[in-house]
Design a protein around this motif. Structure first.
Motif, mmCIF file in Angstrom:
data_model
loop_
_atom_site.group_PDB
_atom_site.id
_atom_site.type_symbol
_atom_site.label_atom_id
_atom_site.label_comp_id
_atom_site.label_asym_id
_atom_site.label_seq_id
_atom_site.Cartn_x
_atom_site.Cartn_y
_atom_site.Cartn_z
ATOM 1 N N GLY A 289 87.927 22.151 13.557
ATOM 2 C CA GLY A 289 88.673 21.415 14.579
ATOM 3 C C GLY A 289 88.254 19.958 14.573
ATOM 4 N N THR B 91 86.475 26.882 17.960
ATOM 5 C CA THR B 91 87.764 26.181 18.070
ATOM 6 C C THR B 91 88.859 27.128 18.544
ATOM 7 O OG1 THR B 91 88.307 26.706 15.790
ATOM 8 C CG2 THR B 91 87.125 24.645 16.138
ATOM 9 N N PHE C 122 77.700 15.383 17.120
ATOM 10 C CA PHE C 122 78.877 15.331 16.240
ATOM 11 C C PHE C 122 78.551 14.546 14.983
ATOM 12 C CE2 PHE C 122 80.239 15.738 20.610
ATOM 13 C CZ PHE C 122 81.117 16.812 20.535
ATOM 14 N N GLY D 164 84.694 21.945 24.062
ATOM 15 C CA GLY D 164 85.811 21.933 23.112
ATOM 16 C C GLY D 164 86.772 20.837 23.550
ATOM 17 N N LEU E 72 78.032 21.915 28.937
ATOM 18 C CA LEU E 72 78.863 22.698 28.010
ATOM 19 C C LEU E 72 79.260 24.063 28.578
ATOM 20 C CD1 LEU E 72 77.453 22.010 24.416
ATOM 21 C CD2 LEU E 72 78.507 20.448 26.004
ATOM 22 N N LYS F 68 81.996 18.774 15.482
ATOM 23 C CA LYS F 68 80.636 19.271 15.719
ATOM 24 C C LYS F 68 79.710 18.976 14.551
ATOM 25 C CE LYS F 68 79.213 20.771 18.587
ATOM 26 N NZ LYS F 68 78.459 19.874 19.514
HETATM 27 O O1 MRU Z 1 80.010 20.256 21.768
HETATM 28 P P1 MRU Z 1 81.243 21.100 21.787
HETATM 29 O O2 MRU Z 1 80.955 22.547 21.801
HETATM 30 O O3 MRU Z 1 82.213 20.666 22.860
HETATM 31 O O4 MRU Z 1 81.945 20.775 20.403
HETATM 32 C C1 MRU Z 1 83.179 21.342 20.115
HETATM 33 C C2 MRU Z 1 83.644 21.068 18.768
HETATM 34 O O5 MRU Z 1 83.082 20.270 18.036
HETATM 35 C C3 MRU Z 1 84.898 21.706 18.351
HETATM 36 O O6 MRU Z 1 84.862 21.972 16.991
HETATM 37 C C4 MRU Z 1 85.999 20.737 18.671
HETATM 38 O O7 MRU Z 1 86.100 20.401 20.006
HETATM 39 C C5 MRU Z 1 87.234 21.042 18.044
HETATM 40 S S1 MRU Z 1 88.471 22.013 18.626
HETATM 41 C C6 MRU Z 1 88.511 22.760 19.886
#
Ligand code: MRU
Length: 333
Positions: free
Chosen positions: A230, A155, A309, A47, A43, A243
């Motif tokens: 998002g 987001t 998620f 996103g 990470l 998420k």
């Molecule tokens: O695990 P991550 O930090 O990649 O998760 C990101 C999210 O869940 C965001 O809300 C999603 O990608 C939406 S928009 C950019």
């Protein structure tokens, strides 16, 4: 100043290492596709839209590495298969790599590196333009009297390339009127606390951080007007993966009778998948839940469930805002 979480040069990709924020704003140069896979998994870049760009960028790096090899296309497809294994839920990653595979199928080997770079470039332009159009569509659609927004995870520009998804819409609204944003901290990896609060401060938008379990009380006491999040994958029927913790908010919105919106580019819609039960949900390392900010907070060996998620059912989503239009339930994409 605009934030760009991911950039491309003629020889490398650059990312902001998001695991270090908000304490350190460090850019890393990435020249090896394996290093990009590690960055996606850890990470450092995250996103859904940004992951799509990172994946296509990794494929382009692999194309430069294998360009001179006799079995160039075979090695490149093998590298793409490795990139596909980095994270399973955000469909943007797979859409971006499917685009690369189509180029491989129809392009001569000697023109391939350039063709993939051009495609990568087009994805960057697409993400920028779509995040701007999405922000405007959200601004036009969301009632003008709404001033208190609750959001989840991150987001903004960090998660995309340009203005963001949900945070892009919020940013556009903040250009026109005084608003206040409540951000969930987003356990276990704190994207809301670390990244969204950092972005909101940079954007100059009044913001309040809450921990995830404070959402219901905050909606009630602080009179939240709407929730906006998002998405990582939106199915044909509108079921939406985002998420972990987002579904809690969808349910709370229903309970408190306030709208729950999703903002995402069309590249996040999975037109192949009928409904949310078919989405592969990433499960991450148990240590992420046993710790808080790197500090052990649970017995080392205790069992943990760590899905990254969840899926909000379509009927709880009032509208899905994309760069093309605003869809309302029941969804037809
Ligand atoms: O695990 P991550 O930090 O990649 O998760 C990101 C999210 O869940 C965001 O809300 C999603 O990608 C939406 S928009 C950019």
């Amino acid at each position: 100043m605009k934030i760009y979480s991911i950039l491309r040069s003629k020889t490398a990709m650059m990312i902001i290492d998001q695991t270090l924020l908000p304490l350190q704003e460090k850019r890393i140069e990435i020249k090896d596709y394996r290093q990009m896979i590690e960055a996606i998994k850890a990470l450092r870049i995250r996103g859904a839209p940004a992951i799509g760009l990172a994946a296509a960028g990794a494929a382009w790096l692999a194309s430069m590495e294998f360009e001179k090899d006799s079995n160039f296309k075979e090695k490149l497809l093998q590298a793409i298969a490795e990139i596909e294994l980095s994270r399973p839920t955000a469909v943007n990653l797979f859409h971006a790599l499917n685009g690369v595979k189509e180029i491989i199928a129809k392009t001569k080997e000697e023109e391939l590196v350039f063709a993939i770079y051009e495609y990568l470039d087009s994805l960057f332009h697409y993400e920028y333009d779509s995040s701007k159009a999405m922000a405007q569509n959200g601004f036009d659609y969301i009632p003008k009297e709404y001033t208190r927004f609750l959001t989840h995870c991150n987001t903004g520009a960090l998660a995309t390339y340009g203005f963001g998804t949900a945070l892009g819409v919020i940013g556009r609204i903040a250009e026109e009127r005084q608003i206040k944003v409540y951000a969930d901290e987003t356990r276990p990896l704190l994207q809301g606390a670390r990244l969204t609060m950092w972005e909101l401060q940079k954007m100059g938008i009044p913001a309040v951080l809450i921990s995830d379990n404070m959402a219901a009380h905050t909606i009630k006491e602080h009179k939240i007007d709407c929730i906006i999040a998002g998405a990582d994958r939106i199915c044909k029927n509108g079921d939406t993966a985002n998420k972990i913790g987002t579904m809690n908010l969808a349910i709370l919105a229903d309970y408190f009778k306030i709208p729950f919106y999703i903002a995402a580019p069309e590249s996040t819609i999975d037109r192949e998948l009928d409904n949310g039960s078919l989405i592969k949900i990433e499960e991450r390392n148990k240590a992420e839940v046993r710790q808080f900010g790197g500090q052990q907070t649970a017995p080392v060996e205790c069992d943990v469930f760590n899905p990254a998620f969840d899926v909000s059912p379509a009927h709880l989503i009032k509208a899905i805002i994309t760069e093309k239009k605003v869809y309302e339930y029941p969804y037809k994409f």
